[in-house]
Scaffold this motif. Sequence first.
Motif, short mmCIF file in Angstrom:
data_model
loop_
_atom_site.label_atom_id
_atom_site.label_comp_id
_atom_site.label_asym_id
_atom_site.label_seq_id
_atom_site.Cartn_x
_atom_site.Cartn_y
_atom_site.Cartn_z
N GLY A 140 -4.92 2.82 7.24
CA GLY A 140 -4.27 1.53 7.07
C GLY A 140 -5.16 0.37 7.48
O GLY A 140 -5.93 0.47 8.43
N ARG A 141 -5.04 -0.72 6.74
CA ARG A 141 -5.76 -1.93 7.12
C ARG A 141 -4.94 -3.14 6.74
O ARG A 141 -4.30 -3.18 5.70
CB ARG A 141 -7.17 -1.98 6.51
CG ARG A 141 -7.25 -1.93 5.01
CD ARG A 141 -8.70 -1.84 4.53
NE ARG A 141 -9.30 -0.58 4.88
CZ ARG A 141 -10.53 -0.42 5.40
NH1 ARG A 141 -11.29 -1.47 5.62
NH2 ARG A 141 -11.00 0.76 5.68
N VAL A 142 -4.95 -4.11 7.64
CA VAL A 142 -4.24 -5.38 7.45
C VAL A 142 -5.25 -6.50 7.63
O VAL A 142 -5.89 -6.61 8.68
CB VAL A 142 -3.09 -5.55 8.46
CG1 VAL A 142 -2.44 -6.93 8.31
CG2 VAL A 142 -2.05 -4.44 8.30
N VAL A 149 -9.31 2.19 -5.05
CA VAL A 149 -8.26 1.26 -4.61
C VAL A 149 -7.46 0.84 -5.83
O VAL A 149 -8.03 0.44 -6.85
CB VAL A 149 -8.86 0.02 -3.92
CG1 VAL A 149 -7.75 -0.95 -3.51
CG2 VAL A 149 -9.68 0.44 -2.70
N PHE A 150 -6.14 0.94 -5.74
CA PHE A 150 -5.30 0.55 -6.86
C PHE A 150 -4.16 -0.33 -6.37
O PHE A 150 -3.79 -0.33 -5.20
CB PHE A 150 -4.72 1.79 -7.57
CG PHE A 150 -3.58 2.44 -6.84
CD1 PHE A 150 -2.25 2.18 -7.20
CD2 PHE A 150 -3.81 3.32 -5.78
CE1 PHE A 150 -1.21 2.78 -6.53
CE2 PHE A 150 -2.76 3.92 -5.11
CZ PHE A 150 -1.45 3.65 -5.48
N LEU A 176 -7.74 7.86 -2.21
CA LEU A 176 -6.96 6.96 -3.06
C LEU A 176 -6.14 6.05 -2.16
O LEU A 176 -5.24 6.50 -1.44
CB LEU A 176 -6.04 7.74 -4.00
CG LEU A 176 -5.18 6.89 -4.95
CD1 LEU A 176 -6.05 6.07 -5.89
CD2 LEU A 176 -4.22 7.77 -5.73
N ILE A 177 -6.45 4.76 -2.17
CA ILE A 177 -5.82 3.78 -1.28
C ILE A 177 -5.09 2.73 -2.11
O ILE A 177 -5.63 2.22 -3.09
CB ILE A 177 -6.88 3.08 -0.39
CG1 ILE A 177 -7.62 4.12 0.48
CG2 ILE A 177 -6.23 2.02 0.49
CD1 ILE A 177 -6.76 4.80 1.51
N GLU A 178 -3.88 2.41 -1.69
CA GLU A 178 -3.08 1.41 -2.39
C GLU A 178 -3.20 0.05 -1.73
O GLU A 178 -3.06 -0.07 -0.51
CB GLU A 178 -1.61 1.83 -2.43
CG GLU A 178 -0.72 0.84 -3.15
CD GLU A 178 0.71 1.32 -3.30
OE1 GLU A 178 1.49 0.63 -3.98
OE2 GLU A 178 1.05 2.38 -2.74
N LEU A 179 -3.50 -0.95 -2.54
CA LEU A 179 -3.35 -2.33 -2.08
C LEU A 179 -1.85 -2.60 -2.20
O LEU A 179 -1.33 -2.83 -3.28
CB LEU A 179 -4.17 -3.29 -2.96
CG LEU A 179 -4.35 -4.73 -2.49
CD1 LEU A 179 -5.43 -5.42 -3.31
CD2 LEU A 179 -3.06 -5.53 -2.56
N GLY A 180 -1.17 -2.52 -1.07
CA GLY A 180 0.28 -2.46 -1.08
C GLY A 180 0.98 -3.79 -1.25
O GLY A 180 1.98 -3.88 -1.96
N ALA A 181 0.49 -4.82 -0.61
CA ALA A 181 1.18 -6.11 -0.68
C ALA A 181 0.20 -7.23 -0.36
O ALA A 181 -0.72 -7.06 0.45
CB ALA A 181 2.34 -6.15 0.30
N ILE A 182 0.39 -8.35 -1.02
CA ILE A 182 -0.32 -9.58 -0.67
C ILE A 182 0.70 -10.71 -0.73
O ILE A 182 1.50 -10.80 -1.66
CB ILE A 182 -1.52 -9.84 -1.59
CG1 ILE A 182 -2.22 -11.15 -1.18
CG2 ILE A 182 -1.13 -9.86 -3.06
CD1 ILE A 182 -3.57 -11.35 -1.83
#
Length: 210
Positions: A61-63, A131-132, A95-101
């Motif tokens: 996780g990254r913020v 990244v998707f 596989l990492i999701e760009l979850g929210a911006i």
Amino acid sequence: MEHYKIPISHTLGYADRTITVSGPRSPETLEGLSMHKDLDAFRSPREQLEALIEIARLPEGRVIAATENQTIIGYVTFHYPDELELWSQGGMKDLIELGAIEVANDYRGMGLGRLLISTSFEQKQLENCIVFTTEYYWHWDLRGSGLDVWAYRQMMEKLMKTVDMVWYATDDPEICSHPANCLMVRIGHEVPLSSQETFDRVRFRQRFMY
């Protein structure tokens, strides 16, 4: 799978404001911040701050957060896809999701979204990942932006292209449920061909059913 987390910080001056964009943030630093009241697109500001802290605790996780005077006024998150979603079915560790911006209303139009996302990819932190992001029109702030779905999608595509994310085809039912929805992807230079092939199978589930 090694998740590189290299702390990066930028200062943005705009009118009489000084804003800091930095990350990946640790859960401890996030706990000392408050959430802007307008950051409520996904849940209440208090609940969203708790979600950010939980994401920051995850190994992958990254913020990346934009702050002014100890208040979060924008953020972007990255994490593994939810285990109940289609995207987790390949069991991919890269596989990492760009979850929210999200950016608070009063701070839009100053390039914060671009800076949040570009900071996330600095110093090749995500070159070993695919990244998707899944863009669904029902998550978009059409009323606040004054844009229709097509203009908003164009804006989101332009934003994601700043870090070389591009449109990818998929037969995912949710994305296919409306023509404005889309899948955007960036494949890092260190991602092996085997992972790219697995991702192809995940995004086209129907092709491999028979």
